[in-house]
Design a protein around this motif. Structure first.
Motif, PDB file in Angstrom:
ATOM      1  N   PHE A   1       1.199  -1.407  -0.121  1.00 43.40           N
ATOM      2  CA  PHE A   1      -0.063  -0.050  -0.324  1.00 43.40           C
ATOM      3  C   PHE A   1       1.202   1.229  -0.453  1.00 43.40           C
ATOM      4  O   PHE A   1       0.695   2.020  -1.041  1.00 43.40           O
ATOM      5  CB  PHE A   1      -1.012   0.381   1.127  1.00 43.40           C
ATOM      6  N   ASP A   2       1.851   1.302   0.944  1.00 42.80           N
ATOM      7  CA  ASP A   2       2.698   2.339   0.728  1.00 42.80           C
ATOM      8  C   ASP A   2       3.096   2.664  -0.447  1.00 42.80           C
ATOM      9  O   ASP A   2       3.042   3.725  -0.779  1.00 42.80           O
ATOM     10  CB  ASP A   2       3.838   2.453   1.881  1.00 42.80           C
ATOM     11  N   ALA A   3       3.970   1.534  -0.595  1.00 41.36           N
ATOM     12  CA  ALA A   3       4.328   1.365  -2.076  1.00 41.36           C
ATOM     13  C   ALA A   3       3.674   2.150  -3.125  1.00 41.36           C
ATOM     14  O   ALA A   3       4.317   3.401  -4.076  1.00 41.36           O
ATOM     15  CB  ALA A   3       5.106   0.566  -2.949  1.00 41.36           C
ATOM     16  N   LEU A   4       2.281   1.948  -3.343  1.00 40.41           N
ATOM     17  CA  LEU A   4       1.632   2.256  -4.271  1.00 40.41           C
ATOM     18  C   LEU A   4       1.376   3.804  -4.365  1.00 40.41           C
ATOM     19  O   LEU A   4       1.362   4.360  -5.012  1.00 40.41           O
ATOM     20  CB  LEU A   4       0.095   1.634  -3.927  1.00 40.41           C
ATOM     21  N   ILE A   5       1.537   3.945  -2.576  1.00 39.53           N
ATOM     22  CA  ILE A   5       0.996   5.375  -2.906  1.00 39.53           C
ATOM     23  C   ILE A   5       2.128   6.549  -2.747  1.00 39.53           C
ATOM     24  O   ILE A   5       2.343   7.481  -3.720  1.00 39.53           O
ATOM     25  CB  ILE A   5       0.821   5.974  -0.888  1.00 39.53           C
ATOM     26  N   ASP A   6       3.710   6.172  -2.648  1.00 35.69           N
ATOM     27  CA  ASP A   6       5.010   6.764  -3.636  1.00 35.69           C
ATOM     28  C   ASP A   6       4.847   6.602  -4.926  1.00 35.69           C
ATOM     29  O   ASP A   6       5.367   7.441  -5.468  1.00 35.69           O
ATOM     30  CB  ASP A   6       6.035   5.947  -3.118  1.00 35.69           C
ATOM     31  N   ARG A   7       4.293   5.590  -6.676  1.00 32.52           N
ATOM     32  CA  ARG A   7       4.215   5.797  -6.860  1.00 32.52           C
ATOM     33  C   ARG A   7       3.655   6.538  -7.593  1.00 32.52           C
ATOM     34  O   ARG A   7       3.633   7.143  -9.188  1.00 32.52           O
ATOM     35  CB  ARG A   7       4.102   4.897  -7.741  1.00 32.52           C
ATOM     36  N   LEU A   8       2.145   7.488  -6.662  1.00 33.18           N
ATOM     37  CA  LEU A   8       1.343   8.172  -7.719  1.00 33.18           C
ATOM     38  C   LEU A   8       1.759   9.834  -7.722  1.00 33.18           C
ATOM     39  O   LEU A   8       2.479   9.742  -7.129  1.00 33.18           O
ATOM     40  CB  LEU A   8      -0.170   8.487  -6.650  1.00 33.18           C
ATOM     41  N   PRO A   9       1.617   9.772  -9.360  1.00 34.47           N
ATOM     42  CA  PRO A   9       2.351  11.380  -9.009  1.00 34.47           C
ATOM     43  C   PRO A   9       1.111  12.347  -8.734  1.00 34.47           C
ATOM     44  O   PRO A   9      -0.358  11.457  -7.916  1.00 34.47           O
ATOM     45  CB  PRO A   9       1.358  11.700 -10.876  1.00 34.47           C
ATOM     46  N   GLN A  10       1.218  13.250  -7.770  1.00 36.58           N
ATOM     47  CA  GLN A  10       1.148  14.619  -7.628  1.00 36.58           C
ATOM     48  C   GLN A  10      -0.547  14.910  -8.295  1.00 36.58           C
ATOM     49  O   GLN A  10       0.030  14.902  -9.340  1.00 36.58           O
ATOM     50  CB  GLN A  10       2.248  16.023  -7.186  1.00 36.58           C
ATOM     51  N   THR A  11      -1.272  15.348  -7.040  1.00 40.06           N
ATOM     52  CA  THR A  11      -1.847  15.481  -8.039  1.00 40.06           C
ATOM     53  C   THR A  11      -2.295  17.275  -8.026  1.00 40.06           C
ATOM     54  O   THR A  11      -1.799  18.541  -7.427  1.00 40.06           O
ATOM     55  CB  THR A  11      -3.867  15.115  -7.605  1.00 40.06           C
ATOM     56  N   GLU A  12      -3.435  18.185  -8.424  1.00 41.90           N
ATOM     57  CA  GLU A  12      -3.151  19.286  -8.837  1.00 41.90           C
ATOM     58  C   GLU A  12      -3.722  19.769  -7.152  1.00 41.90           C
ATOM     59  O   GLU A  12      -3.101  20.365  -6.686  1.00 41.90           O
ATOM     60  CB  GLU A  12      -4.633  19.553  -9.715  1.00 41.90           C
ATOM     61  N   ALA A  13      -4.845  19.162  -6.629  1.00 40.96           N
ATOM     62  CA  ALA A  13      -5.496  19.522  -4.982  1.00 40.96           C
ATOM     63  C   ALA A  13      -3.997  19.368  -4.343  1.00 40.96           C
ATOM     64  O   ALA A  13      -4.025  20.144  -3.422  1.00 40.96           O
ATOM     65  CB  ALA A  13      -6.499  18.523  -4.593  1.00 40.96           C
ATOM     66  N   ASN A  14      -3.129  18.287  -3.901  1.00 41.19           N
ATOM     67  CA  ASN A  14      -2.073  18.039  -3.308  1.00 41.19           C
ATOM     68  C   ASN A  14      -1.025  18.930  -4.045  1.00 41.19           C
ATOM     69  O   ASN A  14      -0.639  19.718  -2.876  1.00 41.19           O
ATOM     70  CB  ASN A  14      -1.541  16.306  -3.462  1.00 41.19           C
ATOM     71  N   THR A  15      -1.317  19.826  -4.550  1.00 44.51           N
ATOM     72  CA  THR A  15       0.391  20.708  -5.314  1.00 44.51           C
ATOM     73  C   THR A  15      -0.656  21.790  -4.818  1.00 44.51           C
ATOM     74  O   THR A  15       1.151  22.868  -4.372  1.00 44.51           O
ATOM     75  CB  THR A  15       0.358  20.431  -7.030  1.00 44.51           C
ATOM     76  N   ALA A  16      -1.890  22.338  -4.723  1.00 48.18           N
ATOM     77  CA  ALA A  16      -2.012  23.383  -4.623  1.00 48.18           C
ATOM     78  C   ALA A  16      -1.823  22.794  -2.718  1.00 48.18           C
ATOM     79  O   ALA A  16      -1.063  25.011  -2.472  1.00 48.18           O
ATOM     80  CB  ALA A  16      -3.597  24.039  -4.658  1.00 48.18           C
ATOM     81  N   LYS A  17      -2.360  22.203  -2.122  1.00 49.48           N
ATOM     82  CA  LYS A  17      -1.776  22.174  -0.927  1.00 49.48           C
ATOM     83  C   LYS A  17      -0.206  22.547  -0.285  1.00 49.48           C
ATOM     84  O   LYS A  17      -0.005  23.624   0.767  1.00 49.48           O
ATOM     85  CB  LYS A  17      -2.900  21.142  -0.083  1.00 49.48           C
ATOM     86  N   SER A  18       0.613  21.747  -1.365  1.00 50.87           N
ATOM     87  CA  SER A  18       1.809  22.032  -1.229  1.00 50.87           C
ATOM     88  C   SER A  18       2.443  23.427  -1.616  1.00 50.87           C
ATOM     89  O   SER A  18       3.482  23.651  -0.139  1.00 50.87           O
ATOM     90  CB  SER A  18       2.738  21.343  -1.885  1.00 50.87           C
ATOM     91  N   ALA A  19       1.641  24.148  -2.322  1.00 53.11           N
ATOM     92  CA  ALA A  19       2.319  25.881  -2.365  1.00 53.11           C
ATOM     93  C   ALA A  19       1.546  26.212  -0.954  1.00 53.11           C
ATOM     94  O   ALA A  19       2.183  27.667  -0.791  1.00 53.11           O
ATOM     95  CB  ALA A  19       1.421  26.000  -3.129  1.00 53.11           C
ATOM     96  N   THR A  20       0.668  26.498  -0.468  1.00 52.26           N
ATOM     97  CA  THR A  20       0.085  27.300   0.814  1.00 52.26           C
ATOM     98  C   THR A  20       0.821  26.514   1.881  1.00 52.26           C
ATOM     99  O   THR A  20       0.304  27.178   2.974  1.00 52.26           O
ATOM    100  CB  THR A  20      -1.498  26.977   0.603  1.00 52.26           C
ATOM    101  N   GLY A  21       1.781  25.424   2.357  1.00 57.01           N
ATOM    102  CA  GLY A  21       2.215  24.763   3.400  1.00 57.01           C
ATOM    103  C   GLY A  21       1.395  24.060   3.521  1.00 57.01           C
ATOM    104  O   GLY A  21       1.771  23.469   4.992  1.00 57.01           O
ATOM    105  N   ASP A  22       0.515  23.781   3.293  1.00 60.12           N
ATOM    106  CA  ASP A  22      -0.787  22.185   4.004  1.00 60.12           C
ATOM    107  C   ASP A  22      -0.101  21.623   4.172  1.00 60.12           C
ATOM    108  O   ASP A  22      -0.339  20.290   4.470  1.00 60.12           O
ATOM    109  CB  ASP A  22      -2.069  22.629   3.263  1.00 60.12           C
ATOM    110  N   LEU A  23       0.938  21.162   2.654  1.00 61.41           N
ATOM    111  CA  LEU A  23       1.651  19.398   2.594  1.00 61.41           C
ATOM    112  C   LEU A  23       2.918  20.423   2.547  1.00 61.41           C
ATOM    113  O   LEU A  23       3.386  20.668   1.948  1.00 61.41           O
ATOM    114  CB  LEU A  23       1.342  19.144   1.312  1.00 61.41           C
ATOM    115  N   SER A  24       3.842  18.938   3.310  1.00 64.04           N
ATOM    116  CA  SER A  24       5.488  18.505   3.042  1.00 64.04           C
ATOM    117  C   SER A  24       5.591  18.284   1.850  1.00 64.04           C
ATOM    118  O   SER A  24       4.965  18.086   0.904  1.00 64.04           O
ATOM    119  CB  SER A  24       5.843  17.967   4.455  1.00 64.04           C
TER     120      SER A  24
END
Length: 263
Positions: A238-261
């Motif tokens: 399961f962990d390896a699957l998550i590692d392989r997933l491309p970054q989504t637009e929603a996660n990219t937006a949250k990363s840009a605002t500091g919500d995600l490391s």
């Protein structure tokens, strides 16, 4: 109600551990077709993904606390698990396949609204009965990824294994035909199955997997039965699957605002 008793066996709120230790859950409520449904939302400060856990038959969500804890603590995921109508604290009674699907759609919609992650960017994790709901949702609207555990081709196929001389294919109202739908899902799939599953034969899981599109991974858990808790190997996959997933637009937006490391 015979099929509900045989195949689903929901446990009311009087059963289970509703105050698990070391699980930072929030009780959440949402509505579906006039029924009030209950879930646990366990949010991660910096989630690698948002997961909707569609649990199997028997018991209720309170029996799934250890799985939710591992997904949150060890895999860094925001997770929501909920009870279908008639299970646990959720109102109502099961009254057909359409109700199960409606409850699952309502849960995904609620999770999307709470987290700000689009519905098709939520990871769907279904175990046993929940696997059919995960396939249903993914085949309709897609998913960031799908994880299936001890999945079956269809409920009449399962019934045929246990009641070989009954006309199950003609008489059952619950079909839950994942085999006819899984090919409509285009996205990453992790499927695991207990080698000695005493409810759903391993052969059914292999047939379902063959019907799925790439990219896909199949994991057999040696010596395990249907109700055996998931292995550490499963969580590593399961962990390896998550590692392989491309970054989504929603996660990219949250990363840009500091919500995600940064990943």
């Amino acid at each position: 109600m015979l099929e509900e008793v045989i195949w689903f066996d929901p446990a009311p709120a009087s059963y289970g551990n509703w105050e698990p230790e070391n699980l930072p859950y929030e009780d959440v409520w949402f509505s579906c077709e006039g029924e009030k449904l209950h879930g646990w939302l366990v949010e991660h400060e910096s989630p690698r993904a948002v997961v909707l856990f569609l649990h199997g038959s028997s018991a209720n969500l309170s029996y799934r606390d250890e799985v939710v804890r591992k997904l949150h603590d060890e895999l860094g995921l925001t997770v929501m698990v909920f009870d279908y109508r008639g299970f646990g604290r959720s109102e109502g009674k099961l009254n057909g396949e359409a109700a199960l699907v409606a409850d699952s759609l309502a849960a995904r919609r609620y999770l999307s609204e709470r987290t700000g992650v689009p519905e098709d960017e939520i990871v769907l994790y279904g175990r046993s009965l929940g696997s059919a709901m995960a396939v249903e949702l993914a085949s309709r609207d897609g998913a960031r990824a799908v994880v299936l555990q001890n999945a079956f081709t269809s409920l009449p196929d399962v019934a045929h294994e246990h009641f070989r001389f009954a006309p199950v294919y003609r008489t059952m109202k619950y079909r839950l035909n994942s085999l006819s739908k899984i090919g409509q899902y285009q996205g990453p799939l992790l499927q695991s199955h207990a080698e000695q599953d005493d409810v759903v034969p391993l052969e059914q899981a292999r047939r379902l997997f063959e019907g799925a599109n790439e990219p896909k991974t199949f994991l057999v858990e040696p010596g395990f039965k249907h109700a055996t808790p998931a292995s550490q190997e499963f969580f590593e996959a399961f962990d390896a699957l998550i590692d392989r997933l491309p970054q989504t637009e929603a996660n990219t937006a949250k990363s840009a605002t500091g919500d995600l490391s940064a990943e």
